[in-house]
Each structure stands twice: as C-alpha cells, then as structure tokens.
Design a protein around this motif. Structure first.
Motif, short mmCIF file in Angstrom:
data_model
loop_
_atom_site.label_atom_id
_atom_site.label_comp_id
_atom_site.label_asym_id
_atom_site.label_seq_id
_atom_site.Cartn_x
_atom_site.Cartn_y
_atom_site.Cartn_z
N ASP A 263 23.64 0.87 -33.87
CA ASP A 263 22.67 1.96 -33.74
C ASP A 263 22.71 2.80 -35.02
O ASP A 263 23.71 3.49 -35.28
N PRO A 264 21.63 2.77 -35.80
CA PRO A 264 21.64 3.55 -37.05
C PRO A 264 21.75 5.05 -36.78
O PRO A 264 21.10 5.57 -35.87
N PHE A 265 22.59 5.71 -37.55
CA PHE A 265 22.66 7.18 -37.46
C PHE A 265 21.54 7.79 -38.28
O PHE A 265 21.17 7.26 -39.34
N ARG A 266 21.07 8.89 -37.83
CA ARG A 266 20.02 9.65 -38.53
C ARG A 266 20.27 11.15 -38.32
O ARG A 266 20.87 11.54 -37.33
N ALA B 99 28.94 7.35 -42.36
CA ALA B 99 29.24 6.79 -41.04
C ALA B 99 28.78 5.34 -40.96
O ALA B 99 27.57 5.07 -41.06
N PRO B 101 27.46 2.42 -39.03
CA PRO B 101 26.87 2.27 -37.69
C PRO B 101 27.73 1.38 -36.79
O PRO B 101 28.29 0.38 -37.26
N GLY B 102 27.83 1.76 -35.53
CA GLY B 102 28.62 0.97 -34.58
C GLY B 102 30.11 1.24 -34.65
O GLY B 102 30.87 0.75 -33.82
N GLN B 308 22.47 -0.71 -44.44
CA GLN B 308 22.11 -0.15 -43.13
C GLN B 308 21.75 1.32 -43.28
O GLN B 308 22.32 2.02 -44.12
N GLN B 309 20.83 1.76 -42.45
CA GLN B 309 20.50 3.19 -42.39
C GLN B 309 21.62 3.94 -41.69
O GLN B 309 22.12 3.50 -40.67
N THR B 310 22.00 5.07 -42.24
CA THR B 310 22.97 5.92 -41.57
C THR B 310 22.92 7.33 -42.16
O THR B 310 21.94 7.67 -42.84
N VAL B 311 23.96 8.11 -41.86
CA VAL B 311 24.01 9.47 -42.40
C VAL B 311 25.33 9.66 -43.14
O VAL B 311 26.30 8.92 -42.92
N GLU B 317 23.07 14.29 -44.88
CA GLU B 317 21.89 13.59 -45.41
C GLU B 317 21.74 12.20 -44.82
O GLU B 317 22.73 11.53 -44.53
N ASN B 318 20.51 11.77 -44.68
CA ASN B 318 20.24 10.37 -44.36
C ASN B 318 20.52 9.53 -45.60
O ASN B 318 20.13 9.91 -46.71
#
Lengths: 362, 362, 362, 362
Positions: A263-266, B99, B101-102, B308-311, B317-318
């Motif tokens: 689950d991607p963090f945003r 972070a 993800p997962g 991966q997208q995260t923060v 920040e994204n």
C-alpha cells in the motif's frame, strides 16, 4: 488464565447455558465512562434471533449490572454484568454421551471426564456470547466518544455476496440498527431465501463477516506477539463457529504480487495515509492510521434436525442420532455483534495500554 | 507482556537485525529434555535462503545456548538462545524517514517517535524469527518423543497448488529435509519458475502454508479465550507477512452446508475418531484427537527493487523510492519452519498446562 | 490484570460494599471437586463478627453458586460465587470528601477522580473478602483430600501472645471451629478483655496471624519471581490491613547467625526432613516438604468512633471528623479465614501448575 | 510465567552461575530513555563485595547491551542485558547430593529431578541478581528524571541499628556512593566489627534493609491483588535471603492502637499530605503521595565454613559436611542495590500502566 482475556483491560467469562446465570467481569475500565443500559439492551437484541431467518424462540437476556457502575458511570473498578438464565432445567443430560457432530460434547468429555454440565451445551453454549456483547457494549460506547467506530456486515452469506463497504458513516448508521447486517437489499433478500430453503431441508448455512474500524490513531499494537492481528485473531477465534480470520486482502494476498500487495504511503492534508488498504490498516503489527479491516469465516451451525452418524462415547457405540428442539439454520448474522464486541475489547485494551488507565474515560 | 508469549511454557523475544544479538528465552520447559544442537542448526538452515529461489546472501545464524542446558539436557530453568549478528553497521539510517511500503518503518515511527533502530528493520526484521526457530526446535524434539509430529508444506505458492497431504509419515520425512517444502515435484518446479520470473520483474510472490499435527490427545485446549484456534492464531499472526489463518476447511466452511461441515464421529478400534476432518481436529476449541489442520496466508515480501510511491515521514513529503541491496522475491517457503516452531511452542504450552511441568521431559 | 490473580488457577474479584452484589470467579479448577455448600457457609461464618469481641451487627452473607457446579461437583469451567448485598443504600456519599484516616477514601479519589462508589468503602470494603473466603473454601476442601491442611491462629493479639502451635492435628481441629482463633484459653480471655477496653476507649487493636500448612510435597514453587514466598506475600498483602509478612523465623532471622538460621537436613524414615524449621518450609523459593510457616501483621481497624484530624479533599480544608455507625475495634481474628483462603488459592495454583489441570480433582 | 515479572513493564531472567551467561530482558520500556552505561556499572559495583566486610573475591560483572538501545537511548523494544560468566567450570558437581543447609540444593533436586545445573548454585545463585541490578539501573535513571528517588539503607545489621532516615536528599546522596549503606558512622564501624568477628567464627550475620521512595504521585496501585504492597512484596521476596517484608510501621502496627496507627490527613500548600507516615505512603493499596516506606529482613548467608549436619540426597544418608572456598559472612549490604532495582521495576511498571507506554521516556 483460561477464561480471562486482555491485559490493561480484561474480561473474565463465567456461566453455562442452563445454570443459574452467565456473565462477565470487565476490569481495567477507565472511571467515568457513561454506562448506557439502553445501548447494552440494543446490542443484546442484535444477538437474538428476531426475524424470519431465525427460530421463533426468544431469549430475552435481561441483564444486571452487579458492580462497577455508580450514578450511571463506570467507577474504574471491576464491572460485572450478570445475565440470569430463565431455563435451568433440561432433558439434555438424558442424551448424555450422544456426541452431536460439530459440537463440543465429546471434547468436553475428554477434557472434563464427565463432570461437565451438558445441558444446552453448558459452558460451550453460544449463549455465553451474550456476556461478551453486554460488556463489549460499554467499550463500544467509550470508543465512539473517541471517534473510533466499529462496523461489521455479512459480506457473504449462503454463498451470496453483499456489496462492499461504501460511505462508512452511512453504512455504519444502517448496520447499527439492522438485525440482519447486509448492506444490499437484494443480497439480503436472496440470503434470507436461501436460509429458508436450507431450513426446509433441515440443513444450515454459513457466511463471512467483514469488519471495518475507523478513527484509530497510528502507532497502536506491538511488533510480535501482541500485534494487532495476533490479539484480534485470538479474540475472534474465541467466538464459536469462527474458523478463519484474515486481515486486509488476507488469503487473496497469497496470490498477489508484491507490487499489488504493498500500500503506497501518501501525504494527505499533513497526515500520512495509504492510497489503498490491502494490509487492513496494519504494518508490522501496528496500526498505520487507516481503517482497520478484517474478515471472519463463520461455519454453518452444527445443530441439524436430521439424522447424523455419530457415537455414544459413554457406551462406545456407533449410533445414528437426530436432534430435536428448535435450532437456527443460520447464525452468522447474530455473530456480527459478538465480533464488534470482541473487537472493542481488544482495541480498548491496546489503547489503555498505550495511553494509560484514564484514557477511555476522559 | 509484549514480547513474551505463553503461560506454562513461554517464550520472550529480544533483538534487532543489526544490533549485537537477537535471541529468545524459553521458560517453563520440563527438565531432562535432550537438546540436539544439530537439529537446531538444521532448523535454522531451513529458515535460510539456500537455493535458486532466494538470494545468494547467506545468514549463517550461529547460535549460543546461554543458559538452561546442562550436560546436553534442559535443566527446567530458563533456556536462552542467543544469535549474534554479524552485520551491525548499516547505511539504512541514512534513508531514515523514507517509509518502505508494506513495511513497519512508518508505524514504528508513530509508536517509538524516532527512537527505533531502523537498521535492517530493527526489531521488526524477519531475522528475529531465527530465535523462534531455535527455541521451537527444542520443543519440536520433545513433542516427537511424545509421538506428536508437525509438518507444513507450501500448499499454494505463486498461484500454483501443491498436492494435498497423503501418507503423513512419508510426507513428514520428505518435508523435514526439504528447504523448499513442496510435496509435488512438478508443482515445485513451476513455483520456482514463477519465482525466477517475478525476480526478473523486480517483483515478489506469496503463498499458503498448510500444517498438519498428528498424535495430539483429545481434550487439550479451552472453551473460550484459550481455544486451540485462539492460541495458535495468536502465535501465527505474530509471524511477519502472515495475513490470514484458517482451521480445517476454514473460509470454505462459510459456503458449506451444516451437513457438509459436520464431521461424523465414529468408533475405530475402541477410539473415537471422525470420518472426515473439516473442523481441523478441534471442536469447541478443544482437540478431538484427529489431526490438527490449519493454513496460513503469507503475503509477498514487500521489499521490491523497483520504484514505489511513498512518503518521507520526517520531511512530510511525497517521494518515489527505490530500494537497493539484495531482497528475496519469495519468503513463504522460509516461513514454513517458523510456523512449525510457533505451533510447537503453543502445543508445548497447552500440554504442559494440561499434564504438568514434567510432562514434556518424561 | 488488576482484579485477577493466579496462573493455572485464578480468581477474579468484583463488587462493592453497597452495590447489588459482590463475588468472585474461580477459573482453572479441576473437574470433579465436591462443592460442600455447608463448608462454604461455615467459612463465611468465621469471617463474621459473632462474639462479644465484635459489634452486634450481623452480615448474613448468603451466597449463590452461579456457574461451574453441576450435580454438586465442579465442572472444570469457571465457578462464580455471588454474594448479594442486603444494604444498597447509604448516607456515606453525604460525607464524600471527608477522608477517613487509614482508609482509601483519598487514594480512591486520586485514582478514580470522584467516580468511585464511596458507600461503605465501595470496592475497598473488607466485605469483598467474603468472595475470597467463599471461593477459597472450595480449594481448601480439595487440598484436604490431598492431605494438605492449612491452619491459622492469632499468634499475638492486643499485645498478648498465644501459645505456639503444638500437636498440629489437635490445633487444626480446634481452630477449624473457633471464631476467635486462639489456642490458649487464658490468652484468649486476656485478648478479649483488651478488646473490650479498647472499645470503651473508642479505639482499636491489631494482631499477628500465624499460619501453618502441612502435607505439601517438596519441589513446589519457582526459584525467582514465582517463589512460594513471592506468590503468598502477593496474595496476603491483598488482604486489607495486612502490613507485614514473614516466613519461618522472618524478621528474627535478621538478628540470627547463619549457624542458627540454617535448618539441618536429616533422613527420617527414608524421607528428607529438616530437624528444625526456621526457613518456614521453603528453600530457594521452593517447598522442602516441611510445614509451610508464615506470619501476617494485621494493623488495628482504622474506623474509630472518636474525633480525628483529616481533610475534606473536595473543599481542600482541614477538618476534624468523627465517624458514626457501628465499627469493630478488632478484626485480626476475622482476617484469619481470609488468610487461609488466600493461602489455599496460591497453593492450589502452584499444585495445578506442577501436576496439571486434573490434579486437585483426582 | 515463572521467570517473567511485570505487566506493562516486565523483566525476564535467565542464566546460571557457571553457565555461559546470565541476563535479563526488559520489555515495555518507553522509547527515548537515556541508557547510562556508567551508572549501570556503578550499580553493579554496589552489588559486589568491595570492602573489608566481604571476601576478597571480585566479580567484575562486565555487561553487554544486546538489544533495545540505539544511539544511547532505549528504542522501546526489548532491552537485553547479558553478563558473561567468567568461571564456567567448577568442581561443585563432584559434591552433588550433599545438600547445603539453607540452600536450594535439595529443593532443586525435588523439582528438577537431578537435571538442574548444580555448579555454583546454578539458576539459584545470588549472582543472577546482577541481571536485576543492571536492568533496574535503567529504570532508576528514568524515575529520577520524574523526580522519583529510591534509597535503601541497612537499618539494622548484625543486631546493631543505623540511625533513621533524616534529610532525604542528603541521605540519598550519601547512600548512592556507599558500598556499605549505613548512615551512621559509628553504627557502620560496629557492624563491620561484628562481621569480622563472625567471619573469624566461621559464621554469618543478617540485617534489615529499609527503603524510602520520594516523589510518587498519589493514585498509583490497585485496591486488591495489584496493591503496591502486593506487587512490591512479590518482587522483594524474589530476592534470595529475604524472609520478611513490612510496610510503614509494619509488624509494630500489630501492637499499636488505631489512634496511633492512623495517619491524619492535612492540607499543606494546597496538597493533601499525612502528618506522619505509619502506613508507608499507601492507603488501600494505592499511593497517597507520601514517601513510600518498607523494610526487608535479610537472613544471614547460609554458606558457612564449618561442619554442618545434612544429608546426601543421592545416597539417602545423613552426613556432616563442610563447605570450602570463599564465602561472605554478610550479604545484606549487597542486597541493598537489588532491593532498589526491584523497587524501580515495580514502580516503573505501575507508572507505565497508569500513564501509558511513553510516560517514562517523556
């Protein structure tokens, strides 16, 4: 401690189906939590068969607050709720030894050597869950004041799917009042039809309960043995007939790729969120601030009004045995409020551990 | 007690991935249990990546028996196994805030406020399971002497099914030696192929572990909170990546009829058995003398060598983030021996409660 | 778990002095223990003021076995004993804020912020010990069948010494029936005289209870935190008014030489004994097979019918306050049966841990 | 859980005197507590014989922080301290069966059936207290930052009284540095003289340790089983050689009148205090904000370099037995820092329960 569960907030169960009373002691509650007896009664009503899908039998479940409440609020000392049994005599012991398949008759005998109370299932009776519901109601109320809301629907019953959760506030309001907790009206009608058909066939059906909890802060739970999954599953598998528990996408994750499961963090309005919730609001055993999400498989009730092969464990003979009396062909909808209650007890415990003994009453 | 689990027989975990050591204290063991260091080492080997399906990295996992063993046998006092970490320095903290993800990076921060050890996942590292495997090995040995055998195979991996358990003694012997615990050779080859393909795609895969336990007496476990399902699920959900647990036919029971879900009792050579085992050897939370049977869903490992997208939860920040280093595309086969170990710890506890503190050593 | 104590055998308390009921849940009892209601009633009688040394007030203490008993024997599932309160209304709350010295009024307020039930002391009332006595009676009965006997006498009261234990069987028989548990008739008369004098002076007196337990096997208890001394003292200090606990020669050992404090081991008819018992039957936290021996200091009851300096913690003012109502000038003799009961609960727990869940019922 | 103690904050012990290592796992610590290794070493030094009153033997007690510390602060995950044993070989097993009077040799045999490690007392060795001291040091540091201070002096040793506590800040400072914790110089000299005389006589002596804790808030502790007295006595009786524990005026209260035993409440600068402290800062099991006060009786060390009557429990014969080696004639002064440590562990637990898991680190 066999019939005590929880650490900072603990519940202790007692009682048999046909003994004088059953009940529970809830210990570690914050002082000052309002005790809403009407809400307790409402929750107990949701546990009762009350529509066409269940038997006509009624269990009124009057309850007595024996301790821990003063002037309508919790004192902070143990709160005992007692539910007197109206039926204390039974012929069940006349059938002693005839093990009902899927029931605990034989395992109780193996464990208690014949000293167990067999009437109405004794301490194994699903009726004991009334004590969990009554005590759970108090914690559910306290959590609501913290903007933590628990809702459970019958995501699948009799092989028919309900729609998924949509607008949570609306679904929560809807489910809070419905004895048959299905969101989609057509699915509900189809399930009820299937139940009546199974009843006519002297058979029973099961389902899957899906729970969502909103409002939990991030950072609750522990890395290993006291992970949110560990404690919740411990509590949920205590409910009779629950044979499976999964969090987030659960068993479906076994077939997913990592790139799908993560689950991607945003960032959203200054707060960390995830853009989807396949992990059910938990990373590494700890809440991440998203909705907590899990599902319980409820097996069909084992009490069937048809002949079944079994044994008489007293005589050691193979027999065919047919139950008499009234028995529900479906109980998954009734288990809903037990799931909500056990969830509240676990979360109340974790929050009390995290923030101290006054937290839930503040 | 957050990192302690069990009642009569308890295990306490400690350690981080890159700290000096990790380990566990096993307390409540009967005196006189032979401690087979070669078997402990063997079990630790099963937890290591050791074939083409995993990374080339090797974790030698040497262990030290710090206490509780004298002249090759348990003393009855706490047994501490310590596993020194060979890698104590790491650049992971350079990435602190990003972070994965997962993973538990963000939830650890929410809970520990930045004081957590981030190197290699710290206390959340899967490496901590080595301590569970090492202590579990001792209990597995003791259970074997009581003719209680635990076996787990990868019932489904990468979307491919293994064959079901057949002749248990043969399957047990086979699985005991196999690092990749699949019974069917073709299924094994197909799974390994899928893993290599996922690896090439910088992705990862999950699976379902199925466990059988033979030789348990009837009458072990408790009706409510300490049901066999409750205690086992508590232990199993402590294992990282496990997101679902089901007993017997589990979630499939939700779709079954009562007449299908019930297991008929029968007499067989003077002993009560059931003619099938949809309930996984448990009725009313208590063993019925049949094989204990359950399944765990293991999600794909969240560490992916792709963007991966995260923060960044420090800067708020994204970001897009790509892991570096070596990471396994598949861990479900390695989790097998952790499942066996947690199962042994729970059953050892229940049997010690039931029959007293000397039982496992007699 | 705040109001739950014990591991394999646990007791959970609930109730307030003027609420609907008080009681206890006893969990982990072996199945098949005979429940002798007359003996429970007898033990409850020993807790009541019943002679010239106490007030004329009578607390009838009728009890209800709500669960866990079937056909006169324990089932092995939780046994709940409930004692309804006959007085539920009180003017005590009219005095709320006026802290009685030596009582928990102020500390309860500090902990529960005013939500506590102040009537008759609420959850802090000595009346709650009736639940411990009622549940303890069942364990006392079970221990007797194992030839384990517990006896407590008032070794010192009002500054006057009783004679030491002599022939245990005779002393045990004598004490079992005596509401005022003094072995020496002259000492008893002197103590009663002192109590009446204190009463006339609106004052109160304390004493020392001495307990002996015979018949325990060697090898029960644990080296460190669950030493027999640790568990017993934990239980004994739970009894209101107990402010000191010592084992064997206790505080006198601080002044002894090692050559006096050590108890020489000897063989006697093939069995290891000690030729004296300064260590109270415990070495290294574990029973050595000799008589268990300990003493509890019971402070004088703090309820005095005379003016005392105190505060009103609601108004924050210094006040002088005089209690009204009936209050006993002496309670140490009544605490005797509570000491016996807590001792039985602890020993029942340790024996169940050691020998398994069926032991006490066999 | 036999070697685990505590609820929100727990300690788990492991180790034997002559095994590879001993140690403890401290779990539930708040994140962010500074770990002062020099202070841990200092506390361990106070546990060592280091002056003329003890043997010349030195136990250097180097320790390793195996987990739970990162960049000098607690992480919030389990903190393991390990103390390697330098002496692992011993001839003690050559004397196996010869029960030292006052020691656990025989009870260990009765419990562990000969599988126990007999070298140097094995798991019963007083050396294990080093692990309690090392972990306790971390909690002592955290409590100091909350202005909670623990001090213990030898109120009576060898039959000689120290002066009572006076100015607490001064006494605290004095005791913190003194290996022989006596406040009055003349009393100290007299005690040391008595110890040397006893040594010359191959005998040993005991004493009474008195502890004061300042700075505790009112409202900590529980009414019944988790009363401050119950939990502290549980912890204190875990310390080898402690045979009595009393709170406030303790056993002297048994001889007092109620009018003497009660502590009048008073307002002082807007705060509720008591004008004296016979109840040791506890009412109804809960702290009242006054100094916590208690005393422990420490029996003389049982190891005597003189012939004693005993048995050989292997051969079943009466024997005379003379210990060899170096043995301290006095240990009560060394037990002081163990008392401080156990006190810190209990209070740290109660405060963490009360105010949540971050409290001690804030």
């Amino acid at each position: 401690m066999k019939n005590t569960f929880g650490s900072a907030l603990s519940v202790t169960l007692f009682g048999e189906s046909h003994g004088p009373s059953l009940g529970a002691v809830l210990d570690g509650l914050a002082p000052g939590i309002p005790v809403d007896e009407a809400f307790i009664a409402h929750q107990l009503t949701l546990r009762r068969p009350s529509d066409g899908t269940s038997t006509a039998r009624r269990e009124p479940d009057p309850f007595v607050l024996e301790s821990g409440v003063y002037r309508g609020k919790t004192t902070g000392t143990p709160l005992c709720i007692r539910i007197p049994n109206t039926v204390q005599h039974s012929d069940d012991y006349a059938f002693y030894g005839k093990a009902r398949p899927g029931h605990a008759d034989y395992t109780a005998y193996a464990k208690y050597h014949g000293f167990e109370d067999p009437r109405g299932g004794g301490h194994f009776s699903g009726r004991i869950t009334a004590a969990l519901v009554a005590t759970g109601a108090i914690v559910i109320s306290a959590l609501k004041k913290k903007n933590i809301f628990i809702a459970t629907h019958l995501a699948r019953g009799c092989g028919i799917n309900d729609r998924p959760f949509g607008n949570f506030a609306e679904d929560y309001a809807l489910l809070s009042e419905k004895p048959f907790p299905v969101l989609d009206a057509e699915a509900e009608a189809a399930m009820k039809g299937a139940i009546l058909a199974a009843k006519a066939d002297c058979d029973s059906l099961g389902g899957i309960l899906e729970t969502a909890v909103t409002g939990l802060p991030a950072g609750v739970g522990e890395p290993w043995f006291d992970s949110v999954e560990s404690l919740l599953s411990h509590a949920l598998f205590s409910i009779p007939a629950v044979k499976g528990v999964e969090f987030g996408d659960g068993f479906a994750l076994a077939d997913a790729r990592g790139s799908e499961a993560n689950d991607p963090f945003r960032m959203e309005r200054g707060r960390v969120i995830t853009s989807k919730n396949s992990n059910g609001g938990i990373n590494g055993g700890i809440t991440n601030g998203m909705s907590l999400s899990f599902r319980c498989a409820v097996k069909p009730t084992p009490s069937l009004l048809r002949s079944q092969q079994t044994v008489d464990f007293v005589t050691g003979e193979n027999i065919d045995f047919t139950l008499t009396g009234r028995h529900d062909p479906f109980i998954a909808h009734r288990a809903r409020v037990v799931v909500d209650s056990m969830t509240a007890l676990v979360l109340g415990d974790l929050l009390t551990q995290r923030y101290g003994t006054d937290y839930l009453g503040e």
